[in-house]
Write a protein that holds these residues in place. Structure first.
Motif, PDB file in Angstrom:
ATOM      1  N   ALA A 155       0.840  -1.203   0.000  1.00  0.00           N
ATOM      2  CA  ALA A 155       0.000   0.000   0.000  1.00  0.00           C
ATOM      3  C   ALA A 155       0.874   1.252   0.000  1.00  0.00           C
ATOM      4  O   ALA A 155       0.575   2.234  -0.689  1.00  0.00           O
ATOM      5  N   ALA A 156       1.978   1.203   0.766  1.00  0.00           N
ATOM      6  CA  ALA A 156       2.880   2.351   0.823  1.00  0.00           C
ATOM      7  C   ALA A 156       3.488   2.609  -0.560  1.00  0.00           C
ATOM      8  O   ALA A 156       3.625   3.758  -0.988  1.00  0.00           O
ATOM      9  N   GLU A 157       3.821   1.515  -1.235  1.00  0.00           N
ATOM     10  CA  GLU A 157       4.418   1.645  -2.564  1.00  0.00           C
ATOM     11  C   GLU A 157       3.409   2.241  -3.552  1.00  0.00           C
ATOM     12  O   GLU A 157       3.742   3.128  -4.344  1.00  0.00           O
ATOM     13  N   ILE A 158       2.195   1.738  -3.472  1.00  0.00           N
ATOM     14  CA  ILE A 158       1.131   2.241  -4.348  1.00  0.00           C
ATOM     15  C   ILE A 158       0.904   3.732  -4.097  1.00  0.00           C
ATOM     16  O   ILE A 158       0.788   4.535  -5.028  1.00  0.00           O
ATOM     17  N   ALA A 159       0.872   4.092  -2.800  1.00  0.00           N
ATOM     18  CA  ALA A 159       0.649   5.493  -2.448  1.00  0.00           C
ATOM     19  C   ALA A 159       1.785   6.368  -2.970  1.00  0.00           C
ATOM     20  O   ALA A 159       1.562   7.435  -3.537  1.00  0.00           O
ATOM     21  N   GLN A 160       3.006   5.862  -2.774  1.00  0.00           N
ATOM     22  CA  GLN A 160       4.177   6.635  -3.182  1.00  0.00           C
ATOM     23  C   GLN A 160       4.188   6.863  -4.692  1.00  0.00           C
ATOM     24  O   GLN A 160       4.498   7.955  -5.156  1.00  0.00           O
ATOM     25  N   GLN A 161       3.826   5.802  -5.432  1.00  0.00           N
ATOM     26  CA  GLN A 161       3.800   5.936  -6.893  1.00  0.00           C
ATOM     27  C   GLN A 161       2.785   6.975  -7.344  1.00  0.00           C
ATOM     28  O   GLN A 161       2.940   7.627  -8.368  1.00  0.00           O
ATOM     29  N   ALA A 162       1.731   7.110  -6.532  1.00  0.00           N
ATOM     30  CA  ALA A 162       0.701   8.101  -6.860  1.00  0.00           C
ATOM     31  C   ALA A 162       1.055   9.477  -6.295  1.00  0.00           C
ATOM     32  O   ALA A 162       0.265  10.411  -6.417  1.00  0.00           O
ATOM     33  N   GLY A 163       2.202   9.556  -5.623  1.00  0.00           N
ATOM     34  CA  GLY A 163       2.643  10.848  -5.098  1.00  0.00           C
ATOM     35  C   GLY A 163       2.045  11.211  -3.761  1.00  0.00           C
ATOM     36  O   GLY A 163       2.099  12.371  -3.344  1.00  0.00           O
ATOM     37  N   ALA A 164       1.458  10.228  -3.066  1.00  0.00           N
ATOM     38  CA  ALA A 164       0.832  10.530  -1.776  1.00  0.00           C
ATOM     39  C   ALA A 164       1.729  10.096  -0.630  1.00  0.00           C
ATOM     40  O   ALA A 164       2.545   9.192  -0.770  1.00  0.00           O
TER      41      ALA A 164
END
Lengths: 356, 401
Positions: free
Chosen positions: B183-192
């Motif tokens: 989830a952290a990776e997904i968030a980071q990729q989205a810039g969050a």
């Protein structure tokens, strides 16, 4: 005995709980959560439902060193007490939610749950006496006649009474307060609750118009003459004199009272004091504290919590009770409970269907 | 309906157990764990230390030194740099600071906030504050976050670009371990930014802030045997949160108030012990869980809420036809302390929001009993629970609804 003590947070149920303990019972304190939106703050002199009352009850339980739980009966209370209250008013009757609560919640929902969980009885701080004799268990008026609450317990049957305890029946209220103070209970000076617990501000008419909506109609006299307007028949009770706001004085100059309510035609009917006088009450849904008495018998009838007990001939029928009062009685509204007594003993109750 | 019907014998047995004076079984670690001896020692020793850590005199410096010792020790145990550790009053405050400050900092550029449907109220109720800026991503019936839904919402959040995603590491009611690294990776990729409430994870599972990929994480002392009243927010180096509340902003310019040195030291002591024994405790707790679930099964109508990966410390069981309030009441009467993990309102429990989010109906959501274990749990405790359950379940099922 293993006893569930219903603790409202008031002085009466607190002392009742202390007495149960002193009598050697195994006591668990239960606060009944009845409101779905408990008030956070103390409001007026109410005796149940607010978070402050939960707090008071919990602190008494702490002081007494007993287990304490809050049990949620708010859904059943909403359905069976508040719902009934509203639907009764909507059809022009005057319900008594306290009896209803005793009948459906305290000595039904709570008692059944307690029995299932291994308890023997439910105790409350009501002022009434339970006396065991050859005839069985008798429910009687309290020693403190000013506080007597046998009327609101008149709906209980044999089974319910067999599992009930009223530790305050032999005491005066003043003794109970003194005892609370001696026990060091913080609720010793807490005011009594007088209002309907789910209408904390005491504005029953406002509560009803909120829930039932405005239903304006006409105020008429017995002859059908139009005298004014009103905002809903449910704002009136048979026998009511105040709040009619009739501009026109009556022909004979005597005060006028509400003598009838007709929600279907939205009429409030007013008349003179003598139009209010009734001497025959028809009750339905009878309940009996022991074996139902048969035939026609002499007894007393009481139609409100602190009303007079009126001498009457009482006739028990299959699903009804007919009460012939010795002398006329004013302001009896359909929906009120008529509780029958034999001397000090509560015999049973019924809901007044009509009075004439 | 049920494989066992209530019998008088069962009830008699239940009543008998109740009569006997027994040692309490504490099975509510997830609510608050007993304080470890090491923490109590640290707390009492440090209690006599006079001085405000911000004061410049020797007493103040000593207090400051003790505070920084605690911070450094915790940082090591958490896999963080000391300057990433902000002491708070506990998990709820750490969550509040993380979520509210991040939402504030990113309000202009990335107004969207995403939280899961099974968050603790300290995170979940941010929706009450942010309104439409906050959206929720759900969980499956086993209680694991739906990352597809998270990805979808990151792409089209109704409020615009998403600035913050929050997903707890371990759910406090059912114990499910969430896919936070993913989830952290997904968030980071989205810039969050990504925040995780790790209150039920730290000390129960391996935890390493450095490799987690989260910008923010919350931990608490009293869930692992430390004192109540202290926790920490981990803030990734370089992240600017700004001030939270009014005061001297003593903690990294974010959190105000004189730091409680003794609480911090006791937190560090408890954490040291928890981390040191984490692997062996996990093994022990897994056996306990297995035994408890195996013993419960024959009672019929048993649902284990949540599925692997699970925290070894939390076991959430549902018993068809029995409410968790009645069960916890009956177990309480036998000195077994567990909980019906759900929202508390005036001391009354409603249906569990977490179980509802997992798709349970109202009855099932009122039926989940949470046993949560930790450092003080013994095999004898599990025996006691196993011995008490049949009669309690039996009786709870007999309660009229």
């Amino acid at each position: 005995m293993r006893v569930l003590s219903a603790m409202s947070g008031g002085v009466d149920s607190s002392v009742a709980t202390a007495r149960l303990l002193a009598a050697g019972h195994e006591v668990t304190g239960i606060h009944l959560a009845l409101s779905r939106t408990p008030l956070a703050q103390r409001v007026g002199s109410r005796g149940c439902c607010s978070l402050a009352d939960v707090h008071d009850a919990r602190r008494v339980a702490d002081r007494l060193g007993i287990d304490f739980y809050v049990w949620d009966f708010s859904k059943r209370f909403a359905d069976e007490v508040i719902g009934d209250f509203l639907s009764e008013y909507a059809v022009g009757r005057t319900p008594n939610p306290c009896l209803r609560c005793n009948e459906r919640i305290k000595f039904a929902a709570l008692l059944e749950k307690g029995l299932a969980l291994g308890y023997d009885a439910v105790a409350t701080g009501h002022y009434a006496r339970l006396v065991e004799n050859e005839q069985g268990l008798e429910l009687r008026r309290a020693r403190d006649t000013g506080k007597d609450q046998s009327y609101v317990l008149g709906v209980l049957d044999k089974h319910q009474l067999a599992h009930s305890l009223f530790p305050l029946g032999d005491s005066l209220k003043s003794q109970v307060r003194a005892e609370a103070a001696a026990l060091g209970l913080a609720v010793a000076d807490k005011p009594d609750s007088n209002d309907i617990c789910f209408i904390p501000d005491g504005d029953t008419a406002g509560f009803l118009s909120d829930k039932l909506g405005a239903a304006p109609g006409r105020i008429v006299d017995i002859a059908g003459n139009d005298l004014g307007t009103h905002q809903g028949t449910y704002r009136y009770t048979i026998g009511q004199r105040k709040g009619l706001n009739l501009g026109v004085p009556s022909v004979d100059g005597r005060p006028r009272y509400v003598v009838g309510l007709a929600p279907d035609t939205r009429q409030v009917i007013v008349g003179a004091a003598e139009d209010l006088t009734v001497d025959e009450l028809h009750g339905i849904r009878p309940t009996w504290t022991s074996e139902p008495p048969r035939g026609r018998w002499r007894g007393k009838v009481q139609v409100r919590a602190h009303g007079e007990a009126m001498n009457a001939w009482i006739e028990t029928r299959a699903d009804a009770v007919v009460m012939q009062l010795d002398s006329g009685c004013r302001g009896v509204a359909p929906g009120q409970y008529a509780v029958c007594y034999d001397g000090e003993r509560v015999v049973g109750s019924s809901v007044i269907l009509r009075a004439s | 309906m049920h494989e066992q019907d209530p019998t008088e014998q069962d009830r008699a047995k239940h009543d008998q157990v109740e009569q006997d004076q027994v040692e309490p079984v504490y099975a509510d670690h997830a609510a608050s764990a007993p304080m470890r001896l090491s923490a109590r020692v640290a707390l009492t020793n440090m209690a006599s230390l006079t001085g405000n850590p911000s004061a410049l005199h020797a007493a103040g410096r000593r207090a400051r030194a003790a505070l920084e010792d605690a911070r450094e020790e915790l940082a090591t145990l958490l896999g963080a740099y000391p300057d990433e550790v902000i002491f708070t009053s506990g998990g709820s405050e750490a969550d509040s600071i993380a979520v509210l400050r991040a939402a504030e900092q990113l309000a202009a550029s990335r107004p969207g906030v995403l939280v899961s449907t099974i968050e603790h109220p300290a995170v979940g109720s941010v929706a009450d504050v942010l309104g439409v800026r906050c959206a929720e991503f759900g969980v499956d019936s086993a209680g694991h976050a739906e990352l597809v839904q998270l990805t979808e919402l990151l792409r089209r959040h109704p409020a615009g670009p998403v600035g913050l995603v929050s997903l707890m590491t371990v759910n406090n009611e059912v114990g499910t371990v969430q896919p936070v690294e993913l989830a952290a990776e997904i968030a980071q990729q989205a810039g969050a930014w990504f925040h995780t409430d790790a209150v039920q994870a730290f000390g129960q599972l391996p935890f390493d802030f450095g490799s987690l990929g989260a910008q923010l994480a919350s931990v608490s002392a009293h869930k692992i045997g430390g004192p109540v009243g202290v926790g920490a927010l981990l803030v990734r180096r370089g992240l600017q949160l700004g001030r939270y509340g009014l005061g001297g902003a003593q903690e990294a310019g974010v959190r105000s108030g004189t730091q409680p040195v003794a609480l911090a030291a006791a937190f560090a002591a408890a954490a040291r012990e928890a981390v040191a024994e984490q692997a062996s405790l996990t093994m022990r707790l897994r056996q306990f869980r297995e035994r408890l679930v195996t013993a419960a099964r024959p009672l019929g109508g048993v649902v284990v809420n949540g599925a692997e990966p699970l925290s070894p410390a939390i076991v959430n069981l549902g018993f068809a036809g029995a409410s968790s309030d009645d069960l916890t009441f009956l177990l309480d009467q036998q000195q077994i302390f567990c909980s019906s993990g759900s929202a508390c309102r005036a001391g009354v429990h409603g249906p569990s929001e977490v179980l509802l989010a997992m798709g349970r109906d109202d009855d099932a959501a009122r039926g989940g009993v949470r046993f949560s274990f930790g450092w003080s749990t013994t095999s004898a405790d599990i025996d006691r629970i196993i011995a008490a359950l049949p009669a309690a379940v039996c009786r709870a099922r007999a309660v009229p609804r």
